[in-house]
Write a protein that holds these residues in place. Structure first.
Motif, PDB file in Angstrom:
ATOM      1  N   PRO A 117       0.794  -1.208  -0.090  1.00  0.00           N
ATOM      2  CA  PRO A 117      -0.031   0.081   0.107  1.00  0.00           C
ATOM      3  C   PRO A 117       0.800   1.318   0.152  1.00  0.00           C
ATOM      4  CG  PRO A 117      -0.724  -1.527   1.549  1.00  0.00           C
ATOM      5  CD  PRO A 117       0.416  -2.192   1.229  1.00  0.00           C
ATOM      6  N   ALA A 118       1.981   1.387   0.634  1.00  0.00           N
ATOM      7  CA  ALA A 118       3.051   2.445   0.521  1.00  0.00           C
ATOM      8  C   ALA A 118       3.604   2.609  -0.602  1.00  0.00           C
ATOM      9  CB  ALA A 118       4.019   2.179   1.669  1.00  0.00           C
ATOM     10  N   ALA A 119       4.023   1.655  -1.320  1.00  0.00           N
ATOM     11  CA  ALA A 119       4.316   1.542  -2.800  1.00  0.00           C
ATOM     12  C   ALA A 119       3.365   2.159  -3.797  1.00  0.00           C
ATOM     13  CB  ALA A 119       4.899   0.155  -3.208  1.00  0.00           C
ATOM     14  N   GLU A 120       2.063   1.650  -3.527  1.00  0.00           N
ATOM     15  CA  GLU A 120       0.980   2.153  -4.275  1.00  0.00           C
ATOM     16  C   GLU A 120       0.750   3.550  -4.073  1.00  0.00           C
ATOM     17  OE1 GLU A 120      -3.373   0.799  -5.580  1.00  0.00           O
ATOM     18  OE2 GLU A 120      -2.715   0.223  -3.768  1.00  0.00           O
ATOM     19  N   ALA A 121       0.891   3.977  -2.909  1.00  0.00           N
ATOM     20  CA  ALA A 121       0.585   5.448  -2.483  1.00  0.00           C
ATOM     21  C   ALA A 121       1.603   6.206  -3.272  1.00  0.00           C
ATOM     22  CB  ALA A 121       0.756   5.758  -0.967  1.00  0.00           C
ATOM     23  N   MET A 122       2.965   5.991  -3.084  1.00  0.00           N
ATOM     24  CA  MET A 122       4.031   6.702  -3.727  1.00  0.00           C
ATOM     25  C   MET A 122       3.812   6.781  -5.405  1.00  0.00           C
ATOM     26  SD  MET A 122       7.395   4.786  -2.336  1.00  0.00           S
ATOM     27  CE  MET A 122       7.210   3.957  -0.603  1.00  0.00           C
ATOM     28  N   LEU A 123       3.205   5.599  -5.937  1.00  0.00           N
ATOM     29  CA  LEU A 123       2.929   5.777  -7.235  1.00  0.00           C
ATOM     30  C   LEU A 123       1.717   6.647  -7.731  1.00  0.00           C
ATOM     31  CD1 LEU A 123       3.246   2.052  -8.750  1.00  0.00           C
ATOM     32  CD2 LEU A 123       4.711   4.004  -9.241  1.00  0.00           C
ATOM     33  N   LYS A 124       0.833   6.722  -6.821  1.00  0.00           N
ATOM     34  CA  LYS A 124      -0.105   7.692  -7.016  1.00  0.00           C
ATOM     35  C   LYS A 124       0.098   9.168  -7.169  1.00  0.00           C
ATOM     36  CE  LYS A 124      -4.192   4.426  -5.621  1.00  0.00           C
ATOM     37  NZ  LYS A 124      -5.276   4.428  -4.577  1.00  0.00           N
ATOM     38  N   SER A 125       1.089   9.236  -6.000  1.00  0.00           N
ATOM     39  CA  SER A 125       1.404  10.887  -5.976  1.00  0.00           C
ATOM     40  C   SER A 125       1.960  11.070  -7.181  1.00  0.00           C
ATOM     41  CB  SER A 125       2.289  10.735  -4.662  1.00  0.00           C
ATOM     42  OG  SER A 125       3.719  10.189  -4.759  1.00  0.00           O
ATOM     43  N   THR A 126       2.879  10.242  -8.014  1.00  0.00           N
ATOM     44  CA  THR A 126       3.384  10.710  -9.225  1.00  0.00           C
ATOM     45  C   THR A 126       2.551  10.994 -10.256  1.00  0.00           C
ATOM     46  OG1 THR A 126       4.052   8.601  -9.909  1.00  0.00           O
ATOM     47  CG2 THR A 126       5.648   9.463  -8.459  1.00  0.00           C
ATOM     48  N   VAL A 135       6.922   8.052   5.263  1.00  0.00           N
ATOM     49  CA  VAL A 135       7.316   9.602   4.574  1.00  0.00           C
ATOM     50  C   VAL A 135       7.179   9.630   3.154  1.00  0.00           C
ATOM     51  CG1 VAL A 135       9.158  11.500   4.553  1.00  0.00           C
ATOM     52  CG2 VAL A 135       8.875  10.153   6.860  1.00  0.00           C
ATOM     53  N   LEU A 136       7.822   8.625   2.666  1.00  0.00           N
ATOM     54  CA  LEU A 136       7.714   8.662   0.910  1.00  0.00           C
ATOM     55  C   LEU A 136       6.156   8.563   0.424  1.00  0.00           C
ATOM     56  CD1 LEU A 136      10.950   6.493   0.127  1.00  0.00           C
ATOM     57  CD2 LEU A 136      10.604   9.105  -0.193  1.00  0.00           C
ATOM     58  N   LEU A 146      16.807  -6.772   3.481  1.00  0.00           N
ATOM     59  CA  LEU A 146      17.462  -5.460   3.516  1.00  0.00           C
ATOM     60  C   LEU A 146      17.452  -4.874   1.874  1.00  0.00           C
ATOM     61  CD1 LEU A 146      20.234  -5.225   6.275  1.00  0.00           C
ATOM     62  CD2 LEU A 146      18.007  -4.290   6.390  1.00  0.00           C
ATOM     63  N   ALA A 147      17.970  -5.837   1.187  1.00  0.00           N
ATOM     64  CA  ALA A 147      18.076  -5.677  -0.492  1.00  0.00           C
ATOM     65  C   ALA A 147      16.469  -5.710  -0.872  1.00  0.00           C
ATOM     66  CB  ALA A 147      18.884  -6.705  -0.969  1.00  0.00           C
ATOM     67  N   VAL A 148      15.599  -6.433  -0.484  1.00  0.00           N
ATOM     68  CA  VAL A 148      14.246  -6.400  -0.898  1.00  0.00           C
ATOM     69  C   VAL A 148      13.876  -5.040  -0.639  1.00  0.00           C
ATOM     70  CG1 VAL A 148      11.959  -7.180  -0.363  1.00  0.00           C
ATOM     71  CG2 VAL A 148      13.957  -8.937  -0.926  1.00  0.00           C
ATOM     72  N   ILE A 149      13.852  -4.576   0.704  1.00  0.00           N
ATOM     73  CA  ILE A 149      13.250  -3.416   0.947  1.00  0.00           C
ATOM     74  C   ILE A 149      13.872  -2.286   0.128  1.00  0.00           C
ATOM     75  CG2 ILE A 149      12.679  -1.751   2.727  1.00  0.00           C
ATOM     76  CD1 ILE A 149      12.635  -4.132   4.720  1.00  0.00           C
ATOM     77  N   TYR A 150      15.065  -2.233  -0.052  1.00  0.00           N
ATOM     78  CA  TYR A 150      15.848  -1.252  -0.835  1.00  0.00           C
ATOM     79  C   TYR A 150      15.527  -1.241  -2.170  1.00  0.00           C
ATOM     80  CZ  TYR A 150      19.442   0.586  -4.013  1.00  0.00           C
ATOM     81  OH  TYR A 150      20.037   1.451  -5.226  1.00  0.00           O
ATOM     82  N   SER A 151      14.967  -2.394  -2.813  1.00  0.00           N
ATOM     83  CA  SER A 151      14.624  -2.690  -4.229  1.00  0.00           C
ATOM     84  C   SER A 151      13.228  -2.065  -4.295  1.00  0.00           C
ATOM     85  CB  SER A 151      14.538  -3.976  -4.652  1.00  0.00           C
ATOM     86  OG  SER A 151      15.990  -4.392  -4.613  1.00  0.00           O
ATOM     87  N   VAL A 152      12.517  -1.730  -3.476  1.00  0.00           N
ATOM     88  CA  VAL A 152      11.167  -1.389  -3.745  1.00  0.00           C
ATOM     89  C   VAL A 152      11.082   0.100  -4.195  1.00  0.00           C
ATOM     90  CG1 VAL A 152       8.861  -0.773  -2.675  1.00  0.00           C
ATOM     91  CG2 VAL A 152      10.051  -2.743  -1.943  1.00  0.00           C
ATOM     92  N   PRO A 153      11.660   1.075  -3.628  1.00  0.00           N
ATOM     93  CA  PRO A 153      11.591   2.415  -4.297  1.00  0.00           C
ATOM     94  C   PRO A 153      12.490   2.454  -5.694  1.00  0.00           C
ATOM     95  CG  PRO A 153      13.028   2.539  -2.365  1.00  0.00           C
ATOM     96  CD  PRO A 153      12.186   1.022  -2.230  1.00  0.00           C
ATOM     97  N   ILE A 154      13.363   1.522  -5.602  1.00  0.00           N
ATOM     98  CA  ILE A 154      14.388   1.673  -6.805  1.00  0.00           C
ATOM     99  C   ILE A 154      13.408   1.080  -7.956  1.00  0.00           C
ATOM    100  CG2 ILE A 154      16.176   0.533  -8.094  1.00  0.00           C
ATOM    101  CD1 ILE A 154      16.852   2.628  -5.871  1.00  0.00           C
ATOM    102  N   THR A 155      12.741   0.132  -7.671  1.00  0.00           N
ATOM    103  CA  THR A 155      11.905  -0.611  -8.867  1.00  0.00           C
ATOM    104  C   THR A 155      10.746   0.719  -9.322  1.00  0.00           C
ATOM    105  OG1 THR A 155      12.184  -2.830  -7.975  1.00  0.00           O
ATOM    106  CG2 THR A 155      10.674  -2.452  -9.457  1.00  0.00           C
TER     107      THR A 155
END
Length: 457
Positions: free
Chosen positions: A65-74, A244-245, A315-324
């Motif tokens: 849901p946080a990732a989806e919210a980031m995309l919606k904001s763009t 925050v993001l 840690l790598a998985v979580i990092y990869s979310v905003p990068i992807t």
């Protein structure tokens, strides 16, 4: 044939947490474990799989849901729906010839064991769908040229080749997996490890840099930053960053932070049950093989979750979310909106294996290879959408397309299936296939040499 297909589909419907333990119990009895020990090991493995699945689902429900919210904001909008691996599995199993992949896998595994071309007994039969996924793409590409029967035969030949590579990859990774996980006598037969072969030459370059050729795993990070590298603290901090993001409220951000802390704290706990289940199985299998084949040690091939206690992976998985997500917005040629596959284990695990858990190099490799998943997911959308509509496996709206942003072993899967594009005058997939095979050979030689050196020390 319909009866056999129904039986197979029923067993698969039970899920990996039941199907794989059944295979392990049967294997334990074959190698003459006591019934109570085999059953206990199987049930404990089922508990471990269920616990890991619950945690991954919990983590996905927390971060998606946080990732989806980031995309919606763009305001970004892409045409291909990300169905994740579960949807791809459902669509793959809807292929009419899917159940025939079981005997193919078992026969090849047995032959290679008998002729001493592998030491891996693949108990991860549930993930046979990965071969079916490749086969489906082969059929779609070759049918116009070879007809229905020819394309199906071609698909099974390609699947057989993939099975051989999976067993060889499991063999070469075994010593490193044992060292990283602390679990003896097991390896990973999942095709997600294929990506490590292409990561290998880049990692060799990175290791030449003095700053990147030092031990820097989660334990080393803890030595550097103290309490801030503790699982619960680190998870909490990452949750705050995501909140925050995503522009969450303070309350929602804190809730996200606590949930992320919970997930990172419990992953190592669940992994202990994999150790508890697999130790007696691997010991019994080794004893059995030593009696039957002098000087050989058989190892058990499993799905990746027994590696889930390694903090570096998460840690790598979580990092990869905003990068992807960032790549999806600007990457030329991408039409896939990452969502269901945003927790990309298939990116982090091979990076973990090839670097030996070096966090900095893992993050660099994840950054370099994240776009590959989007490109390959886009390329596979037409085949998977067509099969979904033909079989009715997944309900799609008119004009809607579906794929996956975390296709396991994306480069190998693309190369193995799309190499037949040479029939249409396209040679790029053939070049990619050659590059992957060359990388695999050199990586295989490197890990084999490493295993021999460690055995002699």
């Amino acid at each position: 044939m319909q009866v056999l297909s129904s039986v197979v589909n029923y067993l698969l419907g039970l899920g990996a947490a039941i199907f794989v333990p059944i295979i392990i119990i049967i294997a334990g009895l074959i190698v003459r474990m006591k019934v109570k020990d085999a059953v206990s090991a199987g049930i404990t493995l089922g508990v471990a799989f269920t616990g890991m699945t619950m945690l991954i689902s919990f983590m996905t429900e927390t971060i998606s849901p946080a990732a989806e919210a980031m995309l919606k904001s763009t305001g970004i909008a892409l045409p291909i729906v990300d169905g994740g691996w579960t949807t791809m599995s459902t669509i793959s199993w809807s292929w009419p010839y899917a159940f025939l992949m079981f005997p193919l896998l078992i026969i090849i595994n047995v032959i290679m064991l008998v002729i001493n071309k592998t030491n891996t007994f693949n108990a991860d039969l549930w993930n046979v769908w990965g071969k079916i996924f490749t086969a489906v793409a082969v059929v779609a590409i070759t049918k116009p040229h070879f007809g229905a029967a020819g394309s199906i035969a071609c698909a099974f030949v390609v699947a057989a080749i993939q099975i051989v590579f999976e067993l060889k990859a499991a063999d070469m990774h075994q010593h490193r997996i044992e060292k990283l996980s602390g679990i003896p006598g097991v390896t990973c037969t999942h095709k997600m490890t294929f990506l490590a072969a292409v990561m290998y030459p880049i990692d060799c370059i990175l290791k030449k840099l003095p700053a990147l050729n030092k031990q820097f795993d989660a334990a080393a990070l803890k030595d550097k930053v103290g309490i801030f590298a503790e699982n619960h603290i680190l998870g909490f901090i990452l949750g705050i960053v995501f909140g925050v993001l995503a522009r969450y409220s303070v309350a929602n951000t804190l809730t996200l932070a606590i949930k992320a802390a919970t997930a990172l704290t419990l992953f190592p706990v669940i992994t202990k049950y994999f150790m508890q289940a697999l130790a007696p199985i691997s010991e019994a299998v080794s004893d059995f093989m030593n009696k039957k084949f002098s000087g050989r040690t058989l190892v058990v091939g499993l799905d990746w979750p027994f590696l889930g206690g390694s903090n570096e992976i998460w840690l790598a998985v979580i990092y990869s979310v905003p990068i992807t997500l960032l790549f999806s917005m600007f990457l030329p040629g991408n039409e896939l909106l990452p969502f269901a596959g945003i927790i990309n284990i298939a990116l982090a695990v091979p990076a973990f294996l090839v670097t030996g858990g070096n966090l900095i190099r893992m993050i660099i490799l994840c950054t370099i290879f994240a776009p590959v998943f989007l490109w390959v997911g886009t390329a596979f959308a037409p085949f998977m959408t067509d099969l979904a509509r033909t079989t009715g496996a997944v309900s799609l709206k008119a004009g809607e397309m579906i794929s996956n942003s975390c296709i396991d072993g994306p480069i190998q899967t693309y190369a193995f299936s799309h190499v037949f594009k040479i029939l249409d005058g396209e040679f790029i997939p053939l070049v990619i296939l050659i590059v992957w095979v060359v990388c695999f050979v050199f990586y295989y030689r490197s890990l084999t040499k490493e295993a021999k050196q460690e055995a002699n020390n």
